[in-house]
Design a protein around this motif. Structure first.
Motif, PDB file in Angstrom:
ATOM      1  N   MET A 212      19.019 -25.493  22.822  1.00  5.83           N
ATOM      2  CA  MET A 212      19.125 -24.949  24.001  1.00  5.83           C
ATOM      3  C   MET A 212      20.370 -25.023  24.582  1.00  5.83           C
ATOM      4  O   MET A 212      21.092 -23.986  25.178  1.00  5.83           O
ATOM      5  CB  MET A 212      17.909 -24.875  24.880  1.00  5.83           C
ATOM      6  CG  MET A 212      17.791 -23.904  25.984  1.00  5.83           C
ATOM      7  SD  MET A 212      16.134 -24.047  26.828  1.00  5.83           S
ATOM      8  CE  MET A 212      16.076 -25.545  27.226  1.00  5.83           C
ATOM      9  N   THR A 277      19.750 -16.415  31.794  1.00  7.57           N
ATOM     10  CA  THR A 277      20.104 -16.154  30.387  1.00  7.57           C
ATOM     11  C   THR A 277      20.452 -14.731  30.527  1.00  7.57           C
ATOM     12  O   THR A 277      21.372 -14.200  29.663  1.00  7.57           O
ATOM     13  CB  THR A 277      19.058 -16.541  29.366  1.00  7.57           C
ATOM     14  OG1 THR A 277      18.877 -18.331  29.450  1.00  7.57           O
ATOM     15  CG2 THR A 277      19.647 -16.342  28.204  1.00  7.57           C
ATOM     16  N   PRO A 371      18.515 -19.892  23.908  1.00  7.60           N
ATOM     17  CA  PRO A 371      17.867 -20.494  24.956  1.00  7.60           C
ATOM     18  C   PRO A 371      16.724 -19.535  25.582  1.00  7.60           C
ATOM     19  O   PRO A 371      15.864 -20.041  26.061  1.00  7.60           O
ATOM     20  CB  PRO A 371      18.944 -20.763  26.071  1.00  7.60           C
ATOM     21  CG  PRO A 371      20.233 -19.860  25.387  1.00  7.60           C
ATOM     22  CD  PRO A 371      20.132 -19.674  24.011  1.00  7.60           C
ATOM     23  N   SER A 375      12.891 -20.747  25.983  1.00 10.45           N
ATOM     24  CA  SER A 375      12.983 -21.030  27.412  1.00 10.45           C
ATOM     25  C   SER A 375      11.673 -21.898  27.689  1.00 10.45           C
ATOM     26  O   SER A 375      11.562 -22.566  28.815  1.00 10.45           O
ATOM     27  CB  SER A 375      13.147 -19.801  28.274  1.00 10.45           C
ATOM     28  OG  SER A 375      12.166 -18.932  27.670  1.00 10.45           O
TER      29      SER A 375
END
Length: 387
Positions: A212, A277, A371, A375
């Motif tokens: 990530m 993101t 990512p 998450s």
């Protein structure tokens, strides 16, 4: 209770000062490279290998100091790394030839990387003690240090010379460390991990968080190294305007890092990471599809808003992986994350010769799906008030 709160505040500002010092040293290195090339008469190819030595040194020392954090605590590790790193610009300035310069830069990179792991671990310890996020603003102080080092470094080197500049930076950093060291949070390693043999974590969680972080840091490196080239060659921008690509991104990143702790405290690490993101993806897509240089710059600025807090959240999550010594998890994630900045520029340059930067930035927008999908792993970065 009041005294505990005061100690926490002092520790918070002490670790912020360490981030500033680390950023100042890294920022001061940026204008030093042209002076080093001129003094030693080395080519761009040799200079590229010297820069590579910096990254290799960092990646090699990060796991070592991660293990030291696990065994002796972050305060001990960061003091050692910071004291060794402080005069390292002087050794680079005194290097009499390319091989000596490469060795000095290798040591500089290693000590900067060691300090990076240890100060991030100390920031995690302060977060845990205060039960509130500070990581994003710590990285904001790093950005301020980098800006100060890079902004004043070129002027100082031109006016005073390479060695005098290095001595001044060394004295400034040393003075800050003298004030910060007594205020550092003295965390102690867990008895469960103090005598463990040095080995990589067996749980997959830190490696997934590392993936990530890696996916989050590659776009930042791509904007740093290639935004100006993209704006000038593909968008027809002037050289002066092209420089605003990374500047816009860096400016919004710095602002958002100082706001990020409050945002994370209110909405939680997972939701903050997801929103960040999404914003970064939109910014990169806008830059890739922009019809004009100004629109592309606006896209890079939007990307900076999103990218700003993604890595600090990943580092906080890594420092709080259950059942794992804090420094070990953090060293895995920092090593994987920073390897992206080391490896990405050359790869992107290779791909750009065969496609275009527009396609690459569109692809990097899609890379951030990684990512986004991972998450939920950021939940270990949350701090719940009041038990």
């Amino acid at each position: 209770m009041a005294r505990t709160g005061l100690v926490g505040i002092k520790a918070r500002w002490a670790v912020s000062a360490l981030f500033f010092c680390n950023g100042l040293l890294v920022g001061s290195w940026a204008p030093k490279l042209p002076a080093l090339m001129a003094r030693l008469g080395i080519t761009e190819q040799v200079a590229g290998l010297i820069v590579l030595a910096l990254g290799v040194g960092s990646i090699c020392m990060m796991p070592v100091f991660g293990a030291l954090v696990a065994r002796r605590g972050s305060a001990h590790a960061v003091r050692l790394a910071a004291m060794l790193a402080t005069p390292s610009l002087i050794w680079i300035s005194l290097a009499p030839g390319p091989w000596w310069a490469a060795a000095a830069v290798l040591a500089f990179g290693g000590l900067i990387g060691a300090m990076d792991v240890a100060m991030n671990a100390n920031a995690v310890a302060v977060e845990r003690a205060r039960r509130r996020a500070i990581m994003s603003s710590c990285h904001g102080f790093w950005s301020l240090g980098g800006l100060a080092g890079a902004g004043a470094g070129g002027v100082a080197i031109q006016a005073l010379g390479e060695l005098t500049h290095a001595v001044i930076v060394t004295l400034i950093v040393a003075g800050i460390l003298v004030l910060a060291f007594p205020l550092l949070l003295r965390d102690k390693p867990s008895a469960d991990h103090r005598h463990e043999p040095l080995r990589l974590p067996r749980t997959p969680l830190p490696y997934l968080i590392g993936v990530m972080a890696l996916a989050s840091m590659i776009p930042e490196g791509a904007i740093l190294d290639w935004a100006a080239v993209y704006l000038q060659r593909e968008m027809g921008a002037s050289l002066a305007l092209a420089g605003w690509g990374f500047a816009a991104c860096a400016g919004t990143m710095a602002v958002m890092r100082f706001l990020g702790d409050g945002i994370r405290g209110r909405f939680g690490a997972v939701r903050t990471l997801r929103a960040s993101t999404g914003i970064a993806m939109a910014g990169l897509a806008l830059a890739a599809l922009a019809p004009s240089p100004l629109t592309a710059i606006a896209g890079f600025a939007l990307a900076g808003i999103g990218i700003a807090n993604m890595v600090p959240i990943a580092f906080s999550a890594a420092g709080n992986v259950p059942g794992l010594a804090h420094g070990v998890g953090l060293s895995v994630v920092t090593t994987m994350g920073y390897s992206g900045i080391l490896l990405a520029p050359g790869t992107i340059g290779f791909l750009a010769e065969r496609t275009s930067f527009s396609v690459i930035y569109a692809g990097l927008s899609l890379l951030l799906l990684v990512p986004l999908l991972l998450s939920r792993l950021a939940r270990t970065a949350d701090f719940h008030q009041g038990g």
